[in-house]
Write an enzyme that holds these catalytic residues in place. Structure first.
Site, PDB file in Angstrom:
ATOM      1  N   ASP A  46       0.935  -1.186  -0.130  1.00 12.87           N
ATOM      2  CA  ASP A  46       0.083  -0.211  -0.075  1.00 12.87           C
ATOM      3  C   ASP A  46       0.923   1.195  -0.095  1.00 12.87           C
ATOM      4  O   ASP A  46       0.441   2.212  -0.243  1.00 12.87           O
ATOM      5  CB  ASP A  46      -0.871  -0.001   1.089  1.00 12.87           C
ATOM      6  N   SER A  47       2.161   0.964   0.024  1.00  9.82           N
ATOM      7  CA  SER A  47       3.245   2.403  -0.225  1.00  9.82           C
ATOM      8  C   SER A  47       2.920   2.899  -1.601  1.00  9.82           C
ATOM      9  O   SER A  47       3.294   3.966  -1.755  1.00  9.82           O
ATOM     10  CB  SER A  47       4.469   1.741  -0.017  1.00  9.82           C
ATOM     11  N   ASP A  85      -0.986  -6.141  -0.410  1.00  9.16           N
ATOM     12  CA  ASP A  85      -1.375  -5.399   0.977  1.00  9.16           C
ATOM     13  C   ASP A  85      -2.494  -4.810   1.134  1.00  9.16           C
ATOM     14  O   ASP A  85      -2.878  -4.023   0.289  1.00  9.16           O
ATOM     15  CB  ASP A  85      -0.132  -4.291   0.794  1.00  9.16           C
ATOM     16  N   LYS A 114      -1.562  -9.231   2.625  1.00  8.05           N
ATOM     17  CA  LYS A 114      -0.858  -8.933   3.754  1.00  8.05           C
ATOM     18  C   LYS A 114      -1.748  -7.876   4.535  1.00  8.05           C
ATOM     19  O   LYS A 114      -2.444  -7.225   4.137  1.00  8.05           O
ATOM     20  CB  LYS A 114       0.294  -8.105   3.525  1.00  8.05           C
ATOM     21  N   GLU A 116      -1.961  -5.983   8.691  1.00  7.48           N
ATOM     22  CA  GLU A 116      -1.280  -5.345   9.554  1.00  7.48           C
ATOM     23  C   GLU A 116      -2.269  -5.318  10.957  1.00  7.48           C
ATOM     24  O   GLU A 116      -3.349  -5.544  11.139  1.00  7.48           O
ATOM     25  CB  GLU A 116      -1.254  -3.780   9.621  1.00  7.48           C
ATOM     26  N   GLU A 184       8.500  -4.507  11.052  1.00  4.57           N
ATOM     27  CA  GLU A 184       8.957  -3.235  10.506  1.00  4.57           C
ATOM     28  C   GLU A 184       9.406  -2.473  11.686  1.00  4.57           C
ATOM     29  O   GLU A 184       8.749  -2.085  12.634  1.00  4.57           O
ATOM     30  CB  GLU A 184       7.632  -2.468   9.907  1.00  4.57           C
TER      31      GLU A 184
HETATM   32  O1  KIV Z   1       3.576  -0.947   1.784  1.00  8.33           O
HETATM   33  C1  KIV Z   1       4.639  -1.658   1.690  1.00  8.33           C
HETATM   34  O2  KIV Z   1       5.247  -1.507   0.747  1.00  8.33           O
HETATM   35  C2  KIV Z   1       4.989  -2.663   3.046  1.00  8.33           C
HETATM   36  C3  KIV Z   1       6.169  -3.119   2.961  1.00  8.33           C
HETATM   37  C4  KIV Z   1       7.453  -2.101   2.534  1.00  8.33           C
HETATM   38  C5  KIV Z   1       6.501  -3.999   4.005  1.00  8.33           C
HETATM   39  O3  KIV Z   1       4.163  -2.763   3.693  1.00  8.33           O
END
Ligand code: KIV
Length: 266
Positions: A46-47, A85, A114, A116, A184
């Site tokens: 989600d980055s 994510d 993924k 959190e 993280e």
């Molecule tokens: O959003 C993302 O890219 C991440 C990773 C860097 C773990 O959660």
């Protein structure tokens, strides 16, 4: 036929103490090159909210956008495991919504998701997702979707007590069925202790050298995201400069009449 990496491969890496690599991707052809380079897990992080869409933080991205990027990445990958994510609020309101939204990513080509956190609610979500056949990667330590609650980008697990708390959550995640856990921004010694006490592999995102795997944001690795480079990221190239140089040369060639040439016309 290409042998695709799956949760059994990842479990085997842990038992055989073999390190593995995770890198984010957001579009089809970046994902293809990453896959061909031998990366084990391609994460649609989600980055992308920040590095691809220019938003301020990851909380602004929605499930529809993650779906678009998941489809693109899944098309480019043949060998790596593809993990989406899940964005803020896509698995928080109910277990049913979580199954629906995560299931949609599987339909778009992801091999898992993924999520959190380590609260009792998150544990119930993980249990349900794995029951319906959706592999889950957990994420503990600094969890960006809790940015406002945590009061900023802060290192987690600095003391013995907080390290034990993270380990306790990690064990619950493991019990609920996650196949791996991202740690993280956790001090290296804390991450080592957590890693040594888990059966599932840990994936370091700024958690040092003793985790079972490493993850980075590809735009940091390629030198494309100019706003901020975390201390734990390593820049392997200067894609920002490459794009700038190519665009500048093209601009000059168009304006001076050098482009197109006789070979570039019909
Ligand atoms: O959003 C993302 O890219 C991440 C990773 C860097 C773990 O959660």
């Amino acid at each position: 036929m290409v042998q695709k990496i799956n949760i059994n491969t990842i479990r085997k890496y842990k038992t055989e103490k073999e390190k593995f690599s995770v890198l984010t991707a957001y579009d089809c052809y970046t994902a293809k090159y990453i896959d061909e380079a031998g990366i084990d897990i391609v994460l649609i992080g989600d980055s992308l909210a920040m590095v691809a869409l220019g938003y301020e933080n990851t909380n602004s991205v929605g499930v529809e956008e993650m779906g678009i990027f998941t489809r693109a990445v899944a098309k480019g990958v043949k060998h790596a495991m593809v993990i989406t994510d899940m964005p803020f609020l896509s698995y928080h309101s109910s277990v049913e919504d979580a199954v629906k939204n995560c299931g949609q990513m599987i339909k778009f080509g992801a091999n898992g998701v993924k999520i959190e956190g380590g609260s009792d609610y998150i544990i119930s979500v993980i249990e349900r997702l794995t029951q319906v056949g959706i592999p889950v990667m957990g994420h503990l330590g600094f969890t960006p979707q809790f940015l406002n609650q945590l009061g900023g980008y802060k290192i987690q697990g600095k003391t013995e007590e907080t390290t034990k708390e993270i380990l306790c959550q990690a064990k619950k995640l493991e019990q609920a069925g996650v196949f791996s856990i991202v740690l993280e921004m956790v001090p290296e010694n804390s991450a080592k202790y957590i890693t040594e006490n888990l059966k599932v592999p840990t994936i370091s995102c700024g958690a040092g050298r003793y985790c079972d795997a490493q993850v980075l944001v590809s735009d940091d690795v390629f030198g494309k995201y100019p706003e901020f480079k975390p201390k734990f990221a390593r820049k392997y190239g200067d894609m920002g400069k490459l794009i700038f140089d190519c665009a500048k040369q093209y601009n000059e060639d168009v304006k001076s009449g050098k482009f197109p040439s006789a070979e570039e016309i019909f």
